[in-house]
Design an enzyme around this catalytic site. Structure first.
Site, mmCIF file in Angstrom:
data_model
loop_
_atom_site.group_PDB
_atom_site.id
_atom_site.type_symbol
_atom_site.label_atom_id
_atom_site.label_comp_id
_atom_site.label_asym_id
_atom_site.label_seq_id
_atom_site.Cartn_x
_atom_site.Cartn_y
_atom_site.Cartn_z
ATOM 1 N N GLN A 39 11.750 48.120 -34.759
ATOM 2 C CA GLN A 39 11.518 46.855 -34.078
ATOM 3 C C GLN A 39 11.083 45.803 -35.098
ATOM 4 O OE1 GLN A 39 8.122 45.919 -31.366
ATOM 5 N NE2 GLN A 39 9.712 45.852 -29.781
ATOM 6 N N ARG B 241 3.001 55.016 -24.016
ATOM 7 C CA ARG B 241 1.839 55.851 -24.305
ATOM 8 C C ARG B 241 2.013 57.331 -23.988
ATOM 9 N NH1 ARG B 241 -3.650 52.181 -23.596
ATOM 10 N NH2 ARG B 241 -3.064 50.656 -25.197
ATOM 11 N N TYR C 43 4.644 37.002 -28.768
ATOM 12 C CA TYR C 43 4.769 36.854 -30.219
ATOM 13 C C TYR C 43 5.709 35.685 -30.541
ATOM 14 C CZ TYR C 43 2.160 41.188 -30.333
ATOM 15 O OH TYR C 43 1.174 42.138 -30.168
#
Length: 366
Positions: free
Chosen positions: A98, A320, A179
């Protein structure tokens, strides 16, 4: 009827299943933001995923926003990542990286020369970041000048080429979670009056330039994009019309291997704000009929299996659960219990809470 555990052709890759390991920041890179042998082991342990999307990795020194996150823009970083990709490929996996520029979600202590972080705006985010002093408020940013934006696009292009040199099967551009690219997209953040601010077309311009540059550099069959239309992560307020904004984007993207969409609040409520993901999927597929639709956020086994079987998703990304369950694919396939997560070891540190989670058989015999 397709299942979650079927092989899948994704662009230039053939995946063993439709289960994706989502990008997860772990803050364990070495000096110079170089990936370590421990990181290679971490990803190797999880290579049974149909696809691994690595932790977000900065495209340039100014793109860093958290302590000890890896980069992918120089020779030492490429060599470090090569150890990772070799380990994953030797274990039979596929892996993309990424690509990340955090924009204003940074701190001066993480910036070269202690300079201010850059963004679409000079307004500071209501957010924290992880530094040598722990979690602290982010620093006030500087708004990028228009003549600096071609350099941002070039940095994404260069990082994509570095990723291929490092042995990755492709890249995912991070356009989500408040972001840099998301800071340009949202009118709640972007207060510019130039060609990169104001209208939807202007606010989407930088993301589209980046995506065309990356796909042009490494090929569309090795390029993906992540979006999070309504997440409030990192102080990102809601756009005034997220549906129209994201439909504009997907209708103008180059051909891509996939689009990775976070449904709802990243790591939180799936229903935080109304959004028609099915309509966005239809627009994406109309533009990109061979592109895969990857969904993410809070999926459990039953939800993931139903989503694939009913054609609502081609791929399902789990975050997660992959941290504490390196053999998550097996556990999902056999409906085995999942191991709990040690939250205190999520960010920074060593092997504890990173490479020491056992596979199911080992856990049972321990």
């Amino acid at each position: 009827m397709p299942t979650l555990f079927d092989p899948f052709v994704l662009g230039a890759m053939t995946l063993a299943n439709r289960i994706v390991m989502a990008p997860l920041t772990r803050d364990r890179a070495g000096p110079g933001q170089v990936p370590t042998p421990m990181m290679a082991e971490y990803y190797r342990q999880r290579a049974s995923a149909g696809l691994i999307v690595t932790e977000a990795s900065q495209i340039c020194a100014e793109g860093q926003g958290y302590l000890d996150t890896p980069g992918v823009y120089n020779a030492a970083q490429v060599a470090g990542w090569r150890r990772v990709t070799d380990a994953v490929h030797a274990a039979g996996g596929k892996i993309v990286i990424q690509l990340w520029h955090v924009g204003r979600i940074s701190h001066v202590s993480l910036q070269p020369g202690g300079i201010a972080p850059v963004s679409s705006t000079a307004r500071v985010a209501t957010a924290k970041t992880f530094t040598k002093d722990g979690f602290v408020d982010v620093s006030p940013p500087r708004a990028l000048r228009g003549d600096e934006l071609p350099g941002i696009v070039a940095a994404y292009r260069h990082a994509a080429r570095c990723a291929i040199d490092a042995g990755f099967d492709g890249v995912e551009v991070h356009g989500a979670n408040g972001y840099l690219l998301d800071q340009f997209l949202r009118d709640s953040i972007n207060d510019r009056s130039d060609a990169y601010g104001g209208s939807i077309a202007n606010r989407a311009r930088l993301m589209l330039e980046v995506m065309h540059a990356v796909a042009g550099e490494i090929g569309p069959r090795r390029t993906g994009l992540r979006l999070s239309p309504v997440t409030p992560s990192n102080g990102a307020g809601p756009d005034s019309d997220p549906q129209a904004l994201h439909q504009h984007v997907v209708e103008r993207l180059p051909l891509l291997a996939y689009l990775h969409v976070v449904e709802g609040q990243t790591g939180g409520a799936r229903d935080i704000a109304p959004f028609d993901y099915a309509a966005l999927k239809h627009r994406f597929k109309a533009r990109n009929p061979e592109g895969a639709w990857m969904v993410n956020n809070g999926y459990d086994r039953a939800m993931a299996m139903a989503s694939v079987a009913e054609g609502r998703a081609d791929l399902v990304a789990f975050g997660r659960p992959f941290i504490s369950n390196p053999d998550l694919v097996r556990r999902l396939r056999e409906d085995l219990p999942l191991a709990p997560l040690k939250r205190e070891t999520l960010y920074g540190g060593g092997a504890e809470g990173y490479t020491d989670y056992p596979a199911f058989a080992q856990a049972q015999s321990a």
